[in-house]
Design an enzyme around this catalytic site. Structure first.
Site, short mmCIF file in Angstrom:
data_model
loop_
_atom_site.label_atom_id
_atom_site.label_comp_id
_atom_site.label_asym_id
_atom_site.label_seq_id
_atom_site.Cartn_x
_atom_site.Cartn_y
_atom_site.Cartn_z
CG ASN A 118 -1.84 1.16 1.28
OD1 ASN A 118 -2.82 1.18 0.56
ND2 ASN A 118 -1.53 2.14 2.10
CB THR A 144 7.97 8.08 10.25
OG1 THR A 144 8.10 7.86 11.66
CG2 THR A 144 8.56 6.89 9.52
CB SER A 179 7.53 -1.27 12.80
OG SER A 179 7.15 -0.15 12.00
CE1 TYR A 181 3.66 4.23 8.73
CE2 TYR A 181 4.99 4.32 10.71
CZ TYR A 181 4.29 4.97 9.72
OH TYR A 181 4.23 6.33 9.69
CG HIS A 182 8.64 3.08 11.85
ND1 HIS A 182 8.03 2.32 12.82
CD2 HIS A 182 8.36 4.39 12.17
CE1 HIS A 182 7.42 3.12 13.69
NE2 HIS A 182 7.60 4.37 13.32
CE LYS A 185 4.95 6.90 6.73
NZ LYS A 185 4.10 7.98 6.21
CD GLN A 208 3.69 14.43 11.31
OE1 GLN A 208 3.29 15.59 11.23
NE2 GLN A 208 2.99 13.42 10.88
CG LEU A 239 0.51 12.94 24.68
CD1 LEU A 239 0.63 12.64 26.16
CD2 LEU A 239 1.35 14.17 24.33
CG ASN A 240 -3.33 11.46 20.40
OD1 ASN A 240 -3.09 12.52 20.98
ND2 ASN A 240 -3.36 11.35 19.09
NE ARG A 326 5.10 -0.30 19.74
CZ ARG A 326 4.73 0.80 19.13
NH1 ARG A 326 5.63 1.60 18.59
NH2 ARG A 326 3.46 1.13 19.06
CB VAL A 327 12.07 -5.97 18.99
CG1 VAL A 327 13.59 -6.11 19.09
CG2 VAL A 327 11.37 -7.31 19.18
CD GLU A 328 9.85 0.43 21.87
OE1 GLU A 328 9.71 1.13 20.86
OE2 GLU A 328 9.08 0.48 22.85
#
Ligand code: USQ
Length: 394
Positions: A118, A144, A179, A181-182, A185, A208, A239-240, A326-328
């Site tokens: 996508n 990102t 990830s 997703y990242h 980008k 961002q 935060l949201n 997560r792996v971080e």
């Protein structure tokens, strides 16, 4: 200017359409509405009900007297954007039309592959369509900060001066995304840089940070103009999510130690930054990178700030150190440069307790509709939780 906003139905896309329209631009918003399909698939919903895109555009026209044209279609589809760009001939294309969730991309193979197809194919279609029909159009692409990961050196804005065997060059900053997703980008950034270098297109790649906030001036003009704000484990950013958890009586889900440091920005700074970049376009053939965030925070510090702000409204919020799904790294060096947008004139809004209190107050009327099971159960980077995996098969 004629500005095409791809991804016009989303958390950032819709407020951006209204802001650009308010500024007097001719805005065409395009969206495939796929985010609504993902919400349905996962059984999650925005905090505030969001009317159909066409209804929102009608409401905007009645409220502001300004017109936002909208078209439903998928930028990935061969030919769709070609026709739209040939007809509209945008001077600027702002691209939000992507699967935006790291957790969704990590659920399983199907969602990982879908995310990259996508996002990467969508950006490629945009690049080809601009090249064919509007080669001077300025592409403003949302990337990102997560493209860089958390290296043990300062993060520069896109490029690094490298000296190697006595020679120097300015090269793309190394990318270590966390990830699928990242990663998508990162692939986009390479494709955009190529299109500028080889085809002579012009682009600004905005890396961002994590966006927070529920209100912009325009979303407050009428209830039907509110944006698609998520608090669930898949689409809700930290935060949201913490704000809704604090109000709903759910412990704030700090992943592990909470020492993860990220760049953050108010949704108002997203709008301000993109407007500023539009009025200072890249030159033909130029590929620019801006790190688009206002300030850095550790996750644990944000949780404590939300708890303090919620206390001012009479809520006794607690935090909980949940096993990190997560792996971080949870305790790491982080110093990311972000002066490029400020040099163009962006004035960041820093997070204060008053801002947090106002965010919480805006959420209070809707929190009674939030169920406890919508607030926990994060997607694991190593194995998907059973209930999300099952929902994903539907
Ligand atoms: N986190 C928690 N508890 C939670 C949710 C998240 O401790 O309940 C932690 C995560 O482990 C991570 C940090 O908060 O260390 C940020 O997570 P996030 O879900 O807020 O953000 P992320 O997955 O990184 O992605 C979000 C947006 C994405 C954007 C990115 C910017 O969904 O579209 O690209 O922020 S950045 O993080 O700078 O890459």
């Amino acid at each position: 200017m004629r500005i095409l906003v791809a991804g016009a139905d989303g958390y950032l896309g819709w407020p951006m359409c209204m802001r650009l329209s308010q500024e007097g631009h001719e805005v065409l918003g395009v969206d495939s509405l796929i985010k609504r399909a993902w919400e349905h698939e996962l059984g999650v919903k925005p905090l505030v009900p969001v009317p159909a895109l066409t209804d929102r555009a009608d409401r905007w026209e009645k409220t502001s007297g300004r017109h936002i044209a909208v078209e439903v279609g998928d930028v990935c589809e061969d030919g769709f954007l070609d026709e739209v760009i040939a007809r509209f001939r945008p001077e600027v294309l702002v691209d939000f039309a992507q699967q935006p969730s790291a957790p969704l991309s990590m659920m399983d193979e199907a969602h990982g592959v879908h995310t990259q197809v996508n996002n990467v194919v969508g950006t490629l279609r945009i690049l080809y369509a601009i090249r064919r029909h509007a080669p001077t159009c300025h592409l403003v692409k949302l990337g990102t900060m997560g493209e860089y990961g958390t290296p043990n050196i300062d993060i520069e804005e896109g490029f690094l001066e490298v000296e190697h065997n006595g020679r120097t060059d300015r090269l793309p900053f190394p990318k270590q995304p966390g990830s699928i997703y990242h990663l998508s980008k990162v692939h986009d950034s390479h494709n955009i840089a190529f299109a500028c270098r080889v085809w002579g297109l012009r682009a600004s790649d905005l890396n961002q940070g994590v966006v927070y906030g529920i209100q912009t001036g325009e979303t407050e003009l009428a209830p039907d103009l509110r944006t698609s704000f998520h608090y669930d484990p898949v689409f809700g950013t930290v935060l949201n999510r913490f704000c809704v958890q604090a109000l709903a009586g759910h412990p704030l889900t700090v992943h592990g130690l909470g020492g993860q440091t990220r760049g953050f920005l108010n949704i108002l700074d997203t709008l301000q930054s993109i407007s500023t970049v539009i009025s200072h376009p890249a030159a033909p053939g130029e590929y620019r990178v801006f790190n688009q965030f206002s300030e850095q925070f550790r996750v644990i510090d944000l949780a404590e700030r939300v708890i303090a702000a919620a206390a001012r409204l009479g809520y006794d919020a607690q935090l909980s150190h949940v096993p990190n799904p997560r792996v971080e790294s949870e305790d790491h060096y982080y110093n990311a440069k972000h002066s490029g947008l400020f040099r163009l004139g962006v004035h960041p809004r820093l997070l204060s307790e008053d801002i947090l209190v106002r965010m919480l107050e805006a959420m209070v009327p809707f929190v009674s509709g939030v169920a406890a099971d919508e607030l926990g159960t994060d997607v694991s980077w190593t194995s998907a939780p059973a209930e999300l995996a099952t929902a994903g098969e539907g």
